[in-house]
Design a protein around this motif. Structure first.
Motif, PDB file in Angstrom:
ATOM      1  N   UNK A   1       0.832  -1.206   0.000  1.00 57.06           N
ATOM      2  CA  UNK A   1       0.000   0.000   0.000  1.00 57.06           C
ATOM      3  C   UNK A   1       0.863   1.252   0.000  1.00 57.06           C
ATOM      4  N   UNK A   2       1.934   1.248   0.801  1.00 59.10           N
ATOM      5  CA  UNK A   2       2.831   2.412   0.844  1.00 59.10           C
ATOM      6  C   UNK A   2       3.513   2.618  -0.503  1.00 59.10           C
ATOM      7  N   UNK A   3       3.938   1.524  -1.136  1.00 59.88           N
ATOM      8  CA  UNK A   3       4.608   1.593  -2.435  1.00 59.88           C
ATOM      9  C   UNK A   3       3.675   2.162  -3.491  1.00 59.88           C
ATOM     10  N   UNK A   4       2.443   1.704  -3.513  1.00 62.31           N
ATOM     11  CA  UNK A   4       1.475   2.188  -4.503  1.00 62.31           C
ATOM     12  C   UNK A   4       1.158   3.662  -4.307  1.00 62.31           C
ATOM     13  N   UNK A   5       1.130   4.098  -3.042  1.00 62.35           N
ATOM     14  CA  UNK A   5       0.797   5.496  -2.737  1.00 62.35           C
ATOM     15  C   UNK A   5       2.017   6.393  -2.651  1.00 62.35           C
ATOM     16  N   UNK A   6       3.228   5.816  -2.841  1.00 61.27           N
ATOM     17  CA  UNK A   6       4.480   6.574  -2.696  1.00 61.27           C
ATOM     18  C   UNK A   6       4.541   7.282  -1.348  1.00 61.27           C
ATOM     19  N   UNK A   7       4.251   6.524  -0.301  1.00 69.77           N
ATOM     20  CA  UNK A   7       4.309   7.034   1.060  1.00 69.77           C
ATOM     21  C   UNK A   7       5.358   6.247   1.848  1.00 69.77           C
ATOM     22  N   UNK A   8       6.135   6.919   2.697  1.00 71.24           N
ATOM     23  CA  UNK A   8       7.161   6.206   3.461  1.00 71.24           C
ATOM     24  C   UNK A   8       6.536   5.229   4.453  1.00 71.24           C
ATOM     25  N   UNK A   9       7.315   4.217   4.804  1.00 65.35           N
ATOM     26  CA  UNK A   9       6.820   3.241   5.767  1.00 65.35           C
ATOM     27  C   UNK A   9       7.953   2.667   6.593  1.00 65.35           C
ATOM     28  N   UNK A  10       7.653   2.343   7.858  1.00 66.04           N
ATOM     29  CA  UNK A  10       8.606   1.710   8.764  1.00 66.04           C
ATOM     30  C   UNK A  10       7.993   0.388   9.205  1.00 66.04           C
ATOM     31  N   UNK A  11       8.723  -0.707   9.016  1.00 66.91           N
ATOM     32  CA  UNK A  11       8.205  -2.032   9.307  1.00 66.91           C
ATOM     33  C   UNK A  11       9.134  -2.684  10.329  1.00 66.91           C
ATOM     34  N   UNK A  12       8.667  -2.748  11.565  1.00 60.70           N
ATOM     35  CA  UNK A  12       9.497  -3.187  12.683  1.00 60.70           C
ATOM     36  C   UNK A  12       9.610  -4.718  12.733  1.00 60.70           C
ATOM     37  N   UNK A  13      10.834  -5.177  13.035  1.00 59.74           N
ATOM     38  CA  UNK A  13      11.113  -6.606  13.237  1.00 59.74           C
ATOM     39  C   UNK A  13      10.565  -7.454  12.090  1.00 59.74           C
ATOM     40  N   UNK A  14      10.701  -6.943  10.868  1.00 57.48           N
ATOM     41  CA  UNK A  14      10.129  -7.638   9.714  1.00 57.48           C
ATOM     42  C   UNK A  14      10.995  -8.823   9.291  1.00 57.48           C
ATOM     43  N   UNK A  15      12.319  -8.671   9.403  1.00 56.87           N
ATOM     44  CA  UNK A  15      13.243  -9.691   8.916  1.00 56.87           C
ATOM     45  C   UNK A  15      13.661 -10.612  10.055  1.00 56.87           C
ATOM     46  N   UNK A  16      13.353 -11.891   9.922  1.00 56.97           N
ATOM     47  CA  UNK A  16      13.752 -12.836  10.953  1.00 56.97           C
ATOM     48  C   UNK A  16      15.255 -12.995  11.054  1.00 56.97           C
ATOM     49  N   UNK A  17      15.929 -13.067   9.917  1.00 58.64           N
ATOM     50  CA  UNK A  17      17.386 -13.175   9.872  1.00 58.64           C
ATOM     51  C   UNK A  17      17.900 -12.143   8.883  1.00 58.64           C
ATOM     52  N   UNK A  18      18.083 -10.902   9.316  1.00 59.06           N
ATOM     53  CA  UNK A  18      18.485  -9.842   8.374  1.00 59.06           C
ATOM     54  C   UNK A  18      19.833 -10.101   7.729  1.00 59.06           C
ATOM     55  N   UNK A  19      20.687 -10.928   8.366  1.00 58.37           N
ATOM     56  CA  UNK A  19      22.000 -11.213   7.792  1.00 58.37           C
ATOM     57  C   UNK A  19      21.949 -12.305   6.737  1.00 58.37           C
ATOM     58  N   UNK A  20      20.757 -12.835   6.440  1.00 66.25           N
ATOM     59  CA  UNK A  20      20.679 -13.888   5.427  1.00 66.25           C
ATOM     60  C   UNK A  20      21.070 -13.368   4.049  1.00 66.25           C
ATOM     61  N   UNK A  21      20.952 -12.062   3.832  1.00 66.01           N
ATOM     62  CA  UNK A  21      21.342 -11.480   2.551  1.00 66.01           C
ATOM     63  C   UNK A  21      22.838 -11.175   2.509  1.00 66.01           C
ATOM     64  N   UNK A  22      23.378 -10.683   3.616  1.00 63.93           N
ATOM     65  CA  UNK A  22      24.780 -10.263   3.661  1.00 63.93           C
ATOM     66  C   UNK A  22      25.248 -10.249   5.106  1.00 63.93           C
ATOM     67  N   UNK A  23      26.380 -10.915   5.368  1.00 65.41           N
ATOM     68  CA  UNK A  23      26.932 -10.963   6.723  1.00 65.41           C
ATOM     69  C   UNK A  23      28.201 -10.122   6.796  1.00 65.41           C
ATOM     70  N   UNK A  24      28.650  -9.874   8.018  1.00 73.10           N
ATOM     71  CA  UNK A  24      29.834  -9.032   8.207  1.00 73.10           C
ATOM     72  C   UNK A  24      31.048  -9.583   7.467  1.00 73.10           C
ATOM     73  N   UNK A  25      31.246 -10.905   7.521  1.00 70.40           N
ATOM     74  CA  UNK A  25      32.390 -11.502   6.838  1.00 70.40           C
ATOM     75  C   UNK A  25      32.278 -11.340   5.325  1.00 70.40           C
ATOM     76  N   UNK A  26      31.043 -11.327   4.811  1.00 67.93           N
ATOM     77  CA  UNK A  26      30.856 -11.118   3.370  1.00 67.93           C
ATOM     78  C   UNK A  26      31.359  -9.746   2.964  1.00 67.93           C
TER      79      UNK A  26
END
Length: 299
Positions: A13-38
């Motif tokens: 809905x935010x994307x369609x309306x071009x409105x900012x959004x904050x989504x708390x604790x959305x990612x269970x493992x945020x490092x699954x995309x990129x870790x410090x060693x990467x």
């Protein structure tokens, strides 16, 4: 996985309306995309060129020769990072930026591919690692939407609405900085996601210790992009190639409008435009080396 997590929020809905959004604790493992060693591996194994790796402090690039040594191999010289110098600079408040992580890191590539399909626009991923409270960039806005995923540490984000509607570089007033009372603030912790549409002013600073976040740039086509593409298409239309009448009377205006209409009123116009845009994107298909498609030869 990122798309599924976003679908659990109000992002669509935010994307369609071009409105900012904050989504708390959305990612269970945020490092699954990129870790410090990467991050360390990407800096260590890639050339220190601005297109890929940059080191900044308060929006200014730090010269590469401040944290690199020149190596020569086969007659080709290139800057290679010196870990001791780079560590000192980063500890002093600099931020290291890795551009286009999705081009060189498979987990980000897969997530970017899925996100592109879900939102029907080009996606590029940059990584930002900082080690103090100093911002890497001063207050600025981007000509694309930004989706921020916080991976490590905490980061304070300051943001404000665009100065003009639907800003693009060169638009009158687009670069007039917002008034102080227009600024908003939020702190992201690992797992939080922040969405900022195109043109929203923003800056970010780590609030304590080191911080790592990814920005997913979402480049949505605009009517300006369509008009620019139409200019290249116009050469195929005889009426568009014809000379315009001298003067600016009603007849000349009618001829000009008819020429433009001939270009616009063609079958599957937007479909061809979308296919053109798709051809301009990063090719995410898997490269197949010649021998990988053949059965193993007997030895």
């Amino acid at each position: 996985m990122l798309v599924a997590e976003l679908d659990r929020s109000s992002f669509r809905a935010d994307f369609s309306a071009s409105q900012p959004g904050i989504y708390r604790a959305l990612l269970g493992d945020p490092a699954s995309f990129l870790r410090e060693d990467d991050v360390a591996d990407l800096v260590r194994h890639h050339l220190l060129e601005a297109a890929r790796v940059r080191v900044l402090r308060a929006g200014a690039s730090i010269p590469v020769n401040s944290y690199s040594a020149t190596r020569t191999h086969g007659g080709y010289s290139y800057p290679a990072p010196r870990p001791d110098l780079l560590s000192t600079i980063l500890a002093g408040g600099a931020t290291v930026v890795i551009n286009g992580v999705d081009e060189v890191h498979q987990p980000c590539a897969g997530a970017a591919r899925d996100l592109e399909a879900a939102v029907d626009c080009r996606v590029r991923v940059n990584a930002y690692a900082s080690f103090s409270g100093l911002p890497g960039f001063e207050l600025h806005w981007d000509d694309h939407d930004v989706l921020v995923t916080q991976v490590r540490g905490t980061k304070q984000w300051t943001y404000a609405p665009p100065s003009v509607p639907h800003p693009l570089p060169g638009a009158p007033g687009a670069h007039d900085e917002p008034a102080p009372d227009a600024l908003r603030s939020t702190e992201l912790v690992p797992g939080d996601v922040l969405y900022l549409p195109r043109g929203w002013w923003h800056r970010a600073s780590a609030t304590a210790g080191s911080s790592l976040h990814l920005t997913w740039s979402l480049s949505r086509p605009t009517a300006v992009d369509l008009i620019a593409w139409l200019a290249t298409e116009a050469v195929h239309h005889p009426s568009a190639r014809a000379d315009l009448p001298v003067g600016v009377d009603a007849d000349a205006v009618a001829v000009a409008k008819a020429a433009i209409a001939a270009v616009v009123d063609t079958p599957d116009l937007l479909g061809r435009f979308r296919r053109y845009l798709a051809g301009q994107g990063w090719d995410r298909s898997t490269a197949v080396l010649p021998w990988t498609s053949e059965p193993n030869a007997d030895t």
